[in-house]
Write an enzyme that holds these catalytic residues in place. Sequence first.
Site, short mmCIF file in Angstrom:
data_model
loop_
_atom_site.label_atom_id
_atom_site.label_comp_id
_atom_site.label_asym_id
_atom_site.label_seq_id
_atom_site.Cartn_x
_atom_site.Cartn_y
_atom_site.Cartn_z
N TRP A 191 83.29 -53.84 21.91
CA TRP A 191 83.58 -52.39 21.44
C TRP A 191 84.13 -52.38 19.82
O TRP A 191 84.71 -53.50 19.56
CB TRP A 191 85.01 -52.05 22.22
CG TRP A 191 85.33 -50.78 21.32
CD1 TRP A 191 84.93 -49.54 20.95
CD2 TRP A 191 86.81 -50.62 21.26
NE1 TRP A 191 86.01 -48.72 20.53
CE2 TRP A 191 87.05 -49.28 20.60
CE3 TRP A 191 87.97 -51.28 21.61
CZ2 TRP A 191 88.65 -48.73 20.35
CZ3 TRP A 191 89.15 -50.71 21.35
CH2 TRP A 191 89.20 -49.50 20.79
N LYS A 300 89.49 -31.29 19.17
CA LYS A 300 90.44 -30.38 19.49
C LYS A 300 90.18 -29.07 18.46
O LYS A 300 90.15 -29.14 17.25
CB LYS A 300 91.81 -31.19 19.01
CG LYS A 300 93.21 -30.11 19.22
CD LYS A 300 94.28 -31.08 19.06
CE LYS A 300 94.70 -31.52 17.59
NZ LYS A 300 96.02 -32.20 17.46
#
EC number: 2.1.1.296
Length: 719
Positions: A191, A300
């Site tokens: 990652w 969001k």
Amino acid sequence: MMDCDEQKYRDNAQLLPLQYQLPVAFKSSRQVGKNQRTIKKHQKHNEMVSATVQKMFNKHVKIDNKNCELPTIDTMFIDDPWIIEDLKELKKHLNEIKSKLNDYNLMEWRSHTRKRNYAGDIIWRVRKEINPEFPTQAWCKFYENLSFYKLIPEKSLYEKQLKSIHLCEAPGAFVTALNHWLKLNAPLINWDWTATTLNPSYEGNSPSFMLNDDRFILHTTNNWYFGADNTGNLMNLKNLDSFIELEKENRDKIMLITADGSIDCLHTPDEQEKIVSHLHYCETITALHLLNKNGNFIIKLFTIFEYQTICLMYLLSCCFNEISIRKPATSKEGNSEIYVICLDFKGSDYISPYLNIFRKHYEKFTDRTMFQKNDIPDSFIEQIIKSGELFKSHQCDVILNNIRTFNTETNEDCMNVKRIRRATADYFIKFCKLEKLPFKDMQIVGTDILNQSCCQILDNRYNYDSYNERHVKGSLKPEDRLLILFEDLQSINITIDTETIENIQFIDDKPEVLKMSTAISYENIQSSKFCQPKVMRIYNSAFEIKNQLISNWQYPNDKAIGNLIKINTNDNNKYLVFHYTVKYDGFNVIEKIYTAITNLKLDQTLVLIGYSLLSQFNVGIFYFLAHTFKHIEMQFDNELGCVITLYNYICLQSVIEYLKEIFDASIVAKNSDKIILSVLSVARLCECNLHHKLLDINNFIVKNFVNKLIMSINNAKSE
């Protein structure tokens, strides 16, 4: 048919708190009856708790986007703004409910809602039992979404390769939450991550638009990108292009992008969605430029009533194969925050024909709609209306319930809240399958390091007045507003208990190597690592009032400076005079100091009057100066502020060379509308033993500045 994630949720819902098993003593029919009533009472309580917790974790809607297709480019951004009447009514009703809070003191209201937050036990339970890295509410929200949806694509898990991008990420909790999830659920994955946010070290950024906690950022600097201009402003097209260029070699690995941006809407809560809509547009367009095919995106939002958000939702529904809207249980119940989860991106081949028109409207808000109303299917609009009603109703219920219990909370209310909080935390930990990481080195920075950080964490939310009180203050005369600023300053503590600080030293004997960074120029210092946000806001407001009323007034004034120089008639002293300001004046500072140092003789004393210690640049210059004198002291004077005296010049050649390099770079920067932002890393300056003293010094200076300004205004009136 339920998808596997929803089925997982339904299965886990059965794990909610079990019924209490109470023993029954068979002594008498009366006792048996009493025990049975007790059991029924507990069962009733547990049923209520179970239903409430299920509702907490079940605030989500899946959007049917099978019929969503992007229209032709020539029909985009040409329509006048349109409205959906049903959504207009939802917004009106929500604002009517929110307006009931206008007279509540903000601090008291937050304290009340914090106690009644059903998810309020989750964070401390996670900290206590799991001890993750950087456990904040944002950490819990993202971990919950990671556990509810398959945000890590199967391709990444199979290839054991993942690159994630995190937009508007400060202070970094989404990154640490993802790291924790990967270490537990996909430990073999390779990652890499990059994050961007408004640069907390760029003093031209306002605290209203950014979080001031950069402990994690300072330890992971190489993973953060602040754009071509070093501001971190995602809404700048050049910064977008430089970001795309930075990540061009990773394009086929970028399979997850998060966007958690917001703007402080404290003064206009009724228009939060409109105010933040362009930021959400820029976040989305950035994701569409960077994301690889089949990748996922989570953003969001705040309500879905306005045409801007409806168009954005339709754009996302066209570009991704699966779309859901969710209000995490760990999101504060009374706010409008929701997350849109976008799974399985259709890829650059699908979106690239549209990118140029999106870029055309990237930097400036347009009063034209992205899509014509007729280009959005009625079935899609109906889903948006139902979703808007669902989340609005939940928010209104919570607000009204909090109003009902404000100052009237009964013991039974408190007990019910405690039961629900405990059950919610139990369920969260079980549902998310949270465990401690087996080894500390699995964390990115480390909990211990972050907890021991010397960097000051400063809260930028300081206004505790009610909404109506704030509006009344905003309409006052400048003189009256100044008096209120002075009153606000009285709550600021100053720990300086003497008129002089002697033996000022930095930790190291030898100066650090010069490390310059440049940025686009700005006018006023909006934020500072060496001043509390509350004090910095007051300082800027005081300067605005000064410019309105007595623009030529300066602090310290020439008379006070002249008196100091007259008293100290030592020929060995060299005086450099500045005036306190919120304007960036780095070029003036380095020009004066470099000229003075090159003409200074051994053992001479340099006295700095009115020298600002707000910016990294000025503090960095002071850092280098401190290594070229044997002894330093700071004297605090109500008329002059802080007078810095550097005794016995020792002429350190490396410092002279550094100052020359800074001066030359400042000339180049000035000619290209840039500034020298810093000459040392902010981590180095914040970790020095002088940092806390600098906070106090700036508090002292601002207090005296405002006090002297009031006196000068009064004197001007009387003359």
